[in-house]
Scaffold this active site. Structure first.
Site, mmCIF file in Angstrom:
data_model
loop_
_atom_site.group_PDB
_atom_site.id
_atom_site.type_symbol
_atom_site.label_atom_id
_atom_site.label_comp_id
_atom_site.label_asym_id
_atom_site.label_seq_id
_atom_site.Cartn_x
_atom_site.Cartn_y
_atom_site.Cartn_z
ATOM 1 N N TRP A 173 41.205 37.337 40.687
ATOM 2 C CA TRP A 173 41.856 36.644 39.529
ATOM 3 C C TRP A 173 43.445 37.248 39.398
ATOM 4 C CZ3 TRP A 173 39.535 32.753 37.236
ATOM 5 C CH2 TRP A 173 37.853 32.471 37.338
ATOM 6 N N SER A 174 43.668 37.867 38.299
ATOM 7 C CA SER A 174 45.010 38.242 37.980
ATOM 8 C C SER A 174 45.454 39.322 38.941
ATOM 9 C CB SER A 174 45.399 38.480 36.668
ATOM 10 O OG SER A 174 45.289 37.356 35.794
ATOM 11 N N THR A 175 44.733 40.203 39.574
ATOM 12 C CA THR A 175 45.260 41.262 40.464
ATOM 13 C C THR A 175 46.100 40.485 41.372
ATOM 14 O OG1 THR A 175 43.045 42.393 40.304
ATOM 15 C CG2 THR A 175 44.444 42.734 42.290
#
Length: 389
Positions: free
Chosen positions: A71-73
């Site tokens: 995801w947003s990592t």
């Protein structure tokens, strides 16, 4: 063998035994299914652990090379690409986005600066018109709609987390400047030269056999998630629920084949630690310089603390975003150094960089928690890391 009895594999320097203990506790006490954690100090890997299951049924063990959607990592590597172009003099963070992407000037956005995209201050946290998951897979359509969109608030004045739009906004600028889509640019300029073979935007079909299955939050966690979503403003709903994405979508071949740079990076914890290690190493990793020290420092240049217009209710105090990553700040999201920085992924994953300590951390897992940031499993790992320094 249940998740509570998961075997942990890999290596951990004796000095960082607390990290192994916290990782094992995540399985026993915090509902972990399958996961990996890696830590580097001055570019050397001192923790590289994995364990549990790569699927909900518990039939595939999590292996050393298991990949998972983080995801947003992913947003940390996206920011790295933009800063690399700026470091080369090809992109000016203080110029209007429309200099590089002329269509973007529509609907009063002619003064939106590149730095506003990186710091989630562009006012484009989500689209106003309905946008389906299938439409999200269409790069040209999504970027055209963003170029035509009216901001939700005055750009530059406040941050509002651009959960999905961030990758299209920054990615389109990277494409306009370099002529390459962000995934290809990342591979050519960063992961290839650094020998980081296990991090990609999207997932090549040939690697699908290594991919872990993402699993929805447990029932109690889902109730917490529903409570969080019930408090959202219209801008936040646009950011987090237009379209709604989760484990169901992320496990499909269509999601993996798409390029969604804010949310569909696939990798190992080891690769995440290496990528964030570029920031921790002030632009260098493994003896190879990717950014100048000045450019690496600029990544964490604070843009002003505030109650984030999308995520504000989820934090005890104000938060601050630098030019692409979140500062640890008073919440201690990335440890006790307020100038440490990093990025979390929806449901738990994390990349962390602390140049003062010379450390980076990568954490990846497949059982999603309800939070967008500061999952208890991640926070236990961060606390254990700093207890060992």
């Amino acid at each position: 063998m249940s998740a509570h009895e998961a075997q942990v594999h890999g290596h951990c320097d004796a000095r960082f035994a607390a990290v192994r203990e916290a990782f094992e506790e995540n399985f026993r006490e915090r509902g972990e299914l399958g996961a990996a954690v890696a830590v580097t100090v001055d570019g050397e890997t001192v923790v590289d652990l994995w364990g549990g299951w790569a699927d909900a049924a518990g039939t595939r063990p999590w292996e050393r090379d298991t990949l998972v959607n983080v995801w947003s990592t992913t947003k940390g590597p996206v920011a790295l690409c933009a800063h690399l172009l700026a470091d080369r003099g090809l992109l000016d963070l203080d110029r209007p986005v429309s200099v590089y992407w002329p269509e973007f000037a529509a609907a009063g956005k002619e003064r939106v600066l590149v730095r506003h995209l990186l710091s989630h201050r562009a006012g484009l946290a989500g689209l106003r018109e309905p946008h389906s998951v299938e439409q999200l897979y269409d790069w040209e359509l999504t970027t055209e709609r963003l170029a035509a969109a009216e901001p939700w608030w005055e750009p530059g004045t406040r941050s509002g987390y651009h959960a999905l739009t961030y990758g299209f906004l920054v990615g389109e600028v990277v494409r306009r400047v370099s002529g390459m889509r962000l995934g290809a640019f990342l591979e050519r300029e960063v992961t290839g030269p650094l020998g980081i073979c296990d991090f990609t935007i999207g997932l090549p079909e040939k690697e699908s056999g290594r991919a872990a299955e993402l699993v929805h939050p447990r029932a109690a966690d889902s109730s917490e998630q529903a409570a969080i979503f019930s408090q959202l403003s219209p801008a936040a709903i646009a950011a987090l629920a237009n379209p709604v994405v989760g484990a169901t979508q992320a496990n499909t071949p269509e999601w993996r084949a798409a390029e969604i740079p804010a949310a569909n990076g696939h990798g190992t914890a080891r690769a995440i630690a290496a990528l964030y290690g570029v920031f921790a190493g002030r632009g260098s990793y493994g003896g190879r310089r990717i950014l100048s020290p000045e450019a690496a420092e600029r990544v964490r240049e604070g843009q002003g603390s505030c109650r984030d217009l999308v995520l504000g209710a989820g934090f005890e105090s104000e938060t601050e975003i630098g030019l692409g990553l979140w500062l640890s700040g008073p919440n201690g999201s990335y440890g006790p150094n307020p100038w440490a920085f990093g990025h979390d992924g929806f449901g738990g994953s994390c990349g962390l960089a602390d140049p003062e300590a010379g450390v980076s951390l990568g954490y990846a897992m497949n059982r999603m928690g309800p939070r967008i940031a500061d999952d208890p499993r991640k926070m236990a790992l961060v606390a254990s890391l700093y207890s060992a320094l």
